[in-house]
Design a protein around this motif. Structure first.
Motif, mmCIF file in Angstrom:
data_model
loop_
_atom_site.group_PDB
_atom_site.id
_atom_site.type_symbol
_atom_site.label_atom_id
_atom_site.label_comp_id
_atom_site.label_asym_id
_atom_site.label_seq_id
_atom_site.Cartn_x
_atom_site.Cartn_y
_atom_site.Cartn_z
ATOM 1 N N LEU A 193 0.833 -1.383 -0.039
ATOM 2 C CA LEU A 193 -0.055 -0.094 0.014
ATOM 3 C C LEU A 193 0.647 1.251 -0.110
ATOM 4 O O LEU A 193 0.559 2.231 -0.715
ATOM 5 C CB LEU A 193 -0.698 -0.057 1.004
ATOM 6 N N ALA A 194 1.814 1.265 0.880
ATOM 7 C CA ALA A 194 2.851 2.474 0.764
ATOM 8 C C ALA A 194 3.360 2.437 -0.554
ATOM 9 O O ALA A 194 3.685 3.780 -0.975
ATOM 10 C CB ALA A 194 3.951 2.124 1.990
ATOM 11 N N ALA A 195 3.793 1.532 -1.098
ATOM 12 C CA ALA A 195 4.503 1.670 -2.572
ATOM 13 C C ALA A 195 3.540 2.211 -3.492
ATOM 14 O O ALA A 195 3.986 2.967 -4.377
ATOM 15 C CB ALA A 195 5.079 0.302 -2.891
ATOM 16 N N ALA A 196 2.278 1.572 -3.712
ATOM 17 C CA ALA A 196 1.387 2.186 -4.356
ATOM 18 C C ALA A 196 0.925 3.527 -4.206
ATOM 19 O O ALA A 196 0.856 4.323 -4.994
ATOM 20 C CB ALA A 196 0.046 1.493 -4.251
ATOM 21 N N ALA A 197 0.952 4.164 -2.957
ATOM 22 C CA ALA A 197 0.735 5.685 -2.629
ATOM 23 C C ALA A 197 1.917 6.148 -3.162
ATOM 24 O O ALA A 197 1.576 7.223 -3.712
ATOM 25 C CB ALA A 197 0.621 5.699 -0.937
ATOM 26 N N MET A 226 4.318 10.812 1.143
ATOM 27 C CA MET A 226 3.967 9.890 0.437
ATOM 28 C C MET A 226 2.436 9.023 0.835
ATOM 29 O O MET A 226 2.072 8.059 0.545
ATOM 30 C CB MET A 226 4.892 8.596 -0.001
ATOM 31 N N ASP A 227 2.015 9.948 1.748
ATOM 32 C CA ASP A 227 0.783 9.483 2.339
ATOM 33 C C ASP A 227 -0.540 10.183 1.643
ATOM 34 O O ASP A 227 -1.598 9.829 2.336
ATOM 35 C CB ASP A 227 0.769 9.820 3.835
ATOM 36 N N THR A 228 -0.560 11.052 0.665
ATOM 37 C CA THR A 228 -1.801 11.656 0.274
ATOM 38 C C THR A 228 -1.635 11.319 -1.275
ATOM 39 O O THR A 228 -1.658 12.192 -2.145
ATOM 40 C CB THR A 228 -1.507 12.885 0.278
ATOM 41 N N PRO A 229 -1.948 9.930 -1.647
ATOM 42 C CA PRO A 229 -2.017 9.673 -3.189
ATOM 43 C C PRO A 229 -3.197 10.225 -3.816
ATOM 44 O O PRO A 229 -3.328 10.111 -5.123
ATOM 45 C CB PRO A 229 -2.178 8.049 -3.155
ATOM 46 N N GLN A 230 -4.303 10.773 -2.775
ATOM 47 C CA GLN A 230 -5.384 11.378 -3.845
ATOM 48 C C GLN A 230 -5.122 12.796 -4.354
ATOM 49 O O GLN A 230 -5.812 13.252 -5.159
ATOM 50 C CB GLN A 230 -6.599 11.625 -2.827
ATOM 51 N N ALA A 231 -3.712 13.203 -4.019
ATOM 52 C CA ALA A 231 -3.386 14.431 -4.592
ATOM 53 C C ALA A 231 -2.897 14.532 -5.953
ATOM 54 O O ALA A 231 -1.790 13.907 -6.135
ATOM 55 C CB ALA A 231 -2.172 15.139 -3.637
ATOM 56 N N ASP A 232 -3.755 14.816 -6.726
ATOM 57 C CA ASP A 232 -3.346 14.709 -8.463
ATOM 58 C C ASP A 232 -2.506 15.970 -8.827
ATOM 59 O O ASP A 232 -2.173 16.943 -7.991
ATOM 60 C CB ASP A 232 -4.636 14.499 -9.104
ATOM 61 N N ALA A 271 -7.256 5.134 5.196
ATOM 62 C CA ALA A 271 -7.089 4.257 3.761
ATOM 63 C C ALA A 271 -8.364 4.395 3.220
ATOM 64 O O ALA A 271 -8.302 4.294 1.849
ATOM 65 C CB ALA A 271 -6.217 2.872 4.292
ATOM 66 N N LEU A 272 -9.363 3.838 3.783
ATOM 67 C CA LEU A 272 -10.576 3.656 3.028
ATOM 68 C C LEU A 272 -11.013 4.729 2.696
ATOM 69 O O LEU A 272 -11.620 4.964 1.329
ATOM 70 C CB LEU A 272 -11.710 2.957 4.069
ATOM 71 N N GLN A 273 -10.878 6.146 3.310
ATOM 72 C CA GLN A 273 -11.393 7.318 2.739
ATOM 73 C C GLN A 273 -10.618 7.872 1.753
ATOM 74 O O GLN A 273 -11.031 8.459 0.706
ATOM 75 C CB GLN A 273 -11.201 8.293 3.993
ATOM 76 N N VAL A 274 -9.185 7.589 1.815
ATOM 77 C CA VAL A 274 -8.279 8.166 0.512
ATOM 78 C C VAL A 274 -8.391 7.076 -0.511
ATOM 79 O O VAL A 274 -8.626 7.712 -1.799
ATOM 80 C CB VAL A 274 -7.003 7.984 0.962
ATOM 81 N N ALA A 275 -8.820 5.975 -0.475
ATOM 82 C CA ALA A 275 -8.965 5.285 -1.722
ATOM 83 C C ALA A 275 -10.392 5.703 -2.417
ATOM 84 O O ALA A 275 -10.540 5.701 -3.706
ATOM 85 C CB ALA A 275 -9.046 3.813 -1.395
ATOM 86 N N ALA A 277 -5.908 2.689 -4.398
ATOM 87 C CA ALA A 277 -7.016 2.108 -4.377
ATOM 88 C C ALA A 277 -7.421 0.669 -4.778
ATOM 89 O O ALA A 277 -7.856 -0.218 -4.387
ATOM 90 C CB ALA A 277 -8.254 2.914 -5.238
ATOM 91 N N ALA A 278 -6.649 0.480 -5.945
ATOM 92 C CA ALA A 278 -6.506 -0.875 -6.391
ATOM 93 C C ALA A 278 -5.649 -1.950 -5.552
ATOM 94 O O ALA A 278 -5.999 -2.895 -5.332
ATOM 95 C CB ALA A 278 -5.756 -0.878 -7.816
ATOM 96 N N ALA A 279 -4.526 -1.230 -4.755
ATOM 97 C CA ALA A 279 -3.885 -2.008 -3.916
ATOM 98 C C ALA A 279 -4.876 -2.369 -2.708
ATOM 99 O O ALA A 279 -4.922 -3.513 -2.080
ATOM 100 C CB ALA A 279 -2.604 -1.603 -3.499
ATOM 101 N N LEU A 280 -5.514 -1.395 -2.101
ATOM 102 C CA LEU A 280 -6.456 -1.590 -1.085
ATOM 103 C C LEU A 280 -7.473 -2.649 -1.551
ATOM 104 O O LEU A 280 -7.876 -3.354 -0.513
ATOM 105 C CB LEU A 280 -7.065 -0.198 -0.661
#
Length: 227
Positions: free
Chosen positions: A34-38, A113-119, A201-205, A214-217
């Motif tokens: 999950l960390a790697a995906a993020a 690396m904790d906000t993967p929703q930031a595009d 994690a659920l909220q960010v995905a 999201a795919a990893a989760l």
């Protein structure tokens, strides 16, 4: 428009060393994935910001890390600098200073690396906010009381946050105060949730359903039953 630098402060996603608060419901290996995906989502976003160069301030070893091959390939498109300092605040300040040394005269925008929703669009908007008149810095507060992004017109000003204690419910407030006490005019960015707990994690995905995170989760079925 002057070019900027987007800094990603990153740690090798080695099992047992990252996202340990996700265990349980995740295993250490799942948490590392999950960390790697993020991190991969974050690198993609930062690399996609128009008019900005990507810098990754990195610590740890990719040998044995989750998705090590993917990360090695992704990092080829970045300037990779080693992290310096002991406390997190010191490493943050050093990342800005070291970026200024290799890319002088550029404003910096740093995230973890904790906000993967930031595009890329959000990061570009953060830089636009930093370039606004009468703005010396921008800070994006996090829902847990920390912060997720720090932008500086003069990267040397990151020294102001070096002594601020991290991983506290008032870290964001203390960081904002340190910047303002240092004479900086600070603009606030959108508040985001960073990934610390299973609920995070659920909220960010859900906020970025098309990303790697999201795919990893979705491949960790125990999260469906997480409180």
């Amino acid at each position: 428009m002057s070019r900027a630098a987007v800094i990603v402060l990153a740690k090798a996603p080695e099992p047992g060393r990252v996202k340990t608060r996700l265990c349980p419901p995740a295993t250490p290996e799942q948490a590392a994935d999950l960390a790697a995906a993020a991190l991969l989502d974050t690198i993609d976003a930062a690399a996609g910001v128009p008019g900005a160069d990507l810098v990754v301030a990195f610590t740890g070893r990719l040998a044995g890390a989750a998705r090590g091959g993917e990360l090695t390939a992704a990092l080829r498109g970045a300037r990779v600098l080693p992290q310096r300092g002991d406390a997190l605040g010191e490493r943050i300040a050093a990342a800005h200073a070291d970026t200024a040394a290799v890319l002088p005269g550029r404003p910096t925008l740093q995230l973890g690396m904790d906000t993967p929703q930031a595009d890329a669009a959000l990061l570009a908007a953060c830089l636009d906010r930093l370039r606004a008149p009468r703005t010396d810095a921008v800070l994006g507060l996090a829902a847990d009381g920390g912060w997720w992004a720090l932008g500086l017109r003069d990267p040397r000003a990151a020294r102001l946050v070096a002594p601020v204690p991290t991983s506290r419910a008032d870290t964001g407030e203390r960081t904002l105060r340190a910047l303002r006490d240092g004479g900086l005019r600070v603009g606030l960015l959108a508040e985001l949730t960073d990934v610390d707990t299973a609920a995070d994690a659920l909220q960010v995905a859900a906020a970025a359903p098309g990303g790697r995170f999201a795919a990893a989760l979705a491949r960790v079925p125990t999260f469906a039953a997480a409180p």
